[in-house]
Design a protein around this motif. Structure first.
Motif, PDB file in Angstrom:
ATOM      1  N   GLU A   1       0.831  -1.209   0.000  1.00  0.00           N
ATOM      2  CA  GLU A   1       0.000   0.000   0.000  1.00  0.00           C
ATOM      3  C   GLU A   1       0.863   1.256   0.000  1.00  0.00           C
ATOM      4  O   GLU A   1       0.580   2.215  -0.727  1.00  0.00           O
ATOM      5  N   MET A   2       1.927   1.254   0.779  1.00  0.00           N
ATOM      6  CA  MET A   2       2.843   2.394   0.799  1.00  0.00           C
ATOM      7  C   MET A   2       3.473   2.600  -0.579  1.00  0.00           C
ATOM      8  O   MET A   2       3.576   3.728  -1.060  1.00  0.00           O
ATOM      9  N   ALA A   3       3.888   1.521  -1.211  1.00  0.00           N
ATOM     10  CA  ALA A   3       4.486   1.618  -2.540  1.00  0.00           C
ATOM     11  C   ALA A   3       3.491   2.181  -3.545  1.00  0.00           C
ATOM     12  O   ALA A   3       3.836   3.027  -4.377  1.00  0.00           O
ATOM     13  N   THR A   4       2.261   1.736  -3.464  1.00  0.00           N
ATOM     14  CA  THR A   4       1.217   2.232  -4.367  1.00  0.00           C
ATOM     15  C   THR A   4       1.017   3.731  -4.192  1.00  0.00           C
ATOM     16  O   THR A   4       0.922   4.473  -5.178  1.00  0.00           O
ATOM     17  N   LEU A   5       0.963   4.194  -2.957  1.00  0.00           N
ATOM     18  CA  LEU A   5       0.778   5.623  -2.697  1.00  0.00           C
ATOM     19  C   LEU A   5       1.970   6.435  -3.177  1.00  0.00           C
ATOM     20  O   LEU A   5       1.810   7.525  -3.750  1.00  0.00           O
ATOM     21  N   MET A   6       3.160   5.926  -2.977  1.00  0.00           N
ATOM     22  CA  MET A   6       4.363   6.628  -3.419  1.00  0.00           C
ATOM     23  C   MET A   6       4.405   6.742  -4.947  1.00  0.00           C
ATOM     24  O   MET A   6       4.764   7.784  -5.490  1.00  0.00           O
ATOM     25  N   ILE A   7       4.032   5.691  -5.623  1.00  0.00           N
ATOM     26  CA  ILE A   7       4.009   5.707  -7.087  1.00  0.00           C
ATOM     27  C   ILE A   7       2.953   6.687  -7.591  1.00  0.00           C
ATOM     28  O   ILE A   7       3.204   7.457  -8.528  1.00  0.00           O
ATOM     29  N   ALA A   8       1.785   6.681  -6.970  1.00  0.00           N
ATOM     30  CA  ALA A   8       0.719   7.599  -7.379  1.00  0.00           C
ATOM     31  C   ALA A   8       1.147   9.053  -7.187  1.00  0.00           C
ATOM     32  O   ALA A   8       0.891   9.905  -8.055  1.00  0.00           O
ATOM     33  N   GLU A   9       1.817   9.346  -6.083  1.00  0.00           N
ATOM     34  CA  GLU A   9       2.291  10.703  -5.831  1.00  0.00           C
ATOM     35  C   GLU A   9       3.339  11.103  -6.872  1.00  0.00           C
ATOM     36  O   GLU A   9       3.299  12.209  -7.420  1.00  0.00           O
ATOM     37  N   HIS A  10       4.254  10.208  -7.149  1.00  0.00           N
ATOM     38  CA  HIS A  10       5.285  10.486  -8.152  1.00  0.00           C
ATOM     39  C   HIS A  10       4.653  10.729  -9.523  1.00  0.00           C
ATOM     40  O   HIS A  10       5.035  11.664 -10.238  1.00  0.00           O
ATOM     41  N   ASP A  11       3.687   9.916  -9.882  1.00  0.00           N
ATOM     42  CA  ASP A  11       3.011  10.070 -11.173  1.00  0.00           C
ATOM     43  C   ASP A  11       2.286  11.421 -11.272  1.00  0.00           C
ATOM     44  O   ASP A  11       2.330  12.071 -12.311  1.00  0.00           O
ATOM     45  N   ALA A  12       1.641  11.827 -10.193  1.00  0.00           N
ATOM     46  CA  ALA A  12       0.927  13.106 -10.198  1.00  0.00           C
ATOM     47  C   ALA A  12       1.900  14.257 -10.403  1.00  0.00           C
ATOM     48  O   ALA A  12       1.646  15.170 -11.204  1.00  0.00           O
ATOM     49  N   LYS A  13       3.028  14.220  -9.707  1.00  0.00           N
ATOM     50  CA  LYS A  13       4.019  15.286  -9.860  1.00  0.00           C
ATOM     51  C   LYS A  13       4.631  15.272 -11.256  1.00  0.00           C
ATOM     52  O   LYS A  13       4.854  16.324 -11.847  1.00  0.00           O
ATOM     53  N   THR A  14       4.875  14.094 -11.779  1.00  0.00           N
ATOM     54  CA  THR A  14       5.449  13.992 -13.120  1.00  0.00           C
ATOM     55  C   THR A  14       4.490  14.551 -14.163  1.00  0.00           C
ATOM     56  O   THR A  14       4.893  15.324 -15.041  1.00  0.00           O
ATOM     57  N   ARG A  15       3.216  14.179 -14.071  1.00  0.00           N
ATOM     58  CA  ARG A  15       2.220  14.702 -15.012  1.00  0.00           C
ATOM     59  C   ARG A  15       2.139  16.224 -14.931  1.00  0.00           C
ATOM     60  O   ARG A  15       2.060  16.921 -15.941  1.00  0.00           O
ATOM     61  N   PHE A  16       2.172  16.746 -13.700  1.00  0.00           N
ATOM     62  CA  PHE A  16       2.097  18.192 -13.522  1.00  0.00           C
ATOM     63  C   PHE A  16       3.306  18.875 -14.159  1.00  0.00           C
ATOM     64  O   PHE A  16       3.167  19.868 -14.871  1.00  0.00           O
ATOM     65  N   ARG A  17       4.503  18.349 -13.900  1.00  0.00           N
ATOM     66  CA  ARG A  17       5.716  18.956 -14.465  1.00  0.00           C
ATOM     67  C   ARG A  17       5.699  18.946 -15.989  1.00  0.00           C
ATOM     68  O   ARG A  17       6.088  19.922 -16.627  1.00  0.00           O
ATOM     69  N   VAL A  18       5.245  17.846 -16.575  1.00  0.00           N
ATOM     70  CA  VAL A  18       5.179  17.759 -18.040  1.00  0.00           C
ATOM     71  C   VAL A  18       4.223  18.816 -18.587  1.00  0.00           C
ATOM     72  O   VAL A  18       4.539  19.522 -19.544  1.00  0.00           O
TER      73      VAL A  18
END
Length: 54
Positions: free
Chosen positions: A7-24
């Motif tokens: 669950e922690m890994a899933t949340l960390m990946i989701a957070e990273h993906d959100a930041k990556t999408r925003f930066r792009v």
């Protein structure tokens, strides 16, 4: 225990993906975030509970 780690890994990946999408999107200059990347990233940090205390 493995469920907690998963669950922690899933949340960390989701957070990273959100930041990556925003930066792009910010780099492309799409939407309101043009020129406001730092403000948007700060809001993402606040929403995910990773914001540094003021």
């Amino acid at each position: 225990m493995s469920r907690l780690v998963a669950e922690m890994a899933t949340l960390m990946i989701a957070e990273h993906d959100a930041k990556t999408r925003f930066r792009v999107r910010a780099q492309r200059g799409q939407g309101w975030e043009k020129g406001r990347e730092q403000e948007g990233l700060a809001l993402l940090d606040k929403a995910t509970g990773t914001a540094s205390p003021d």
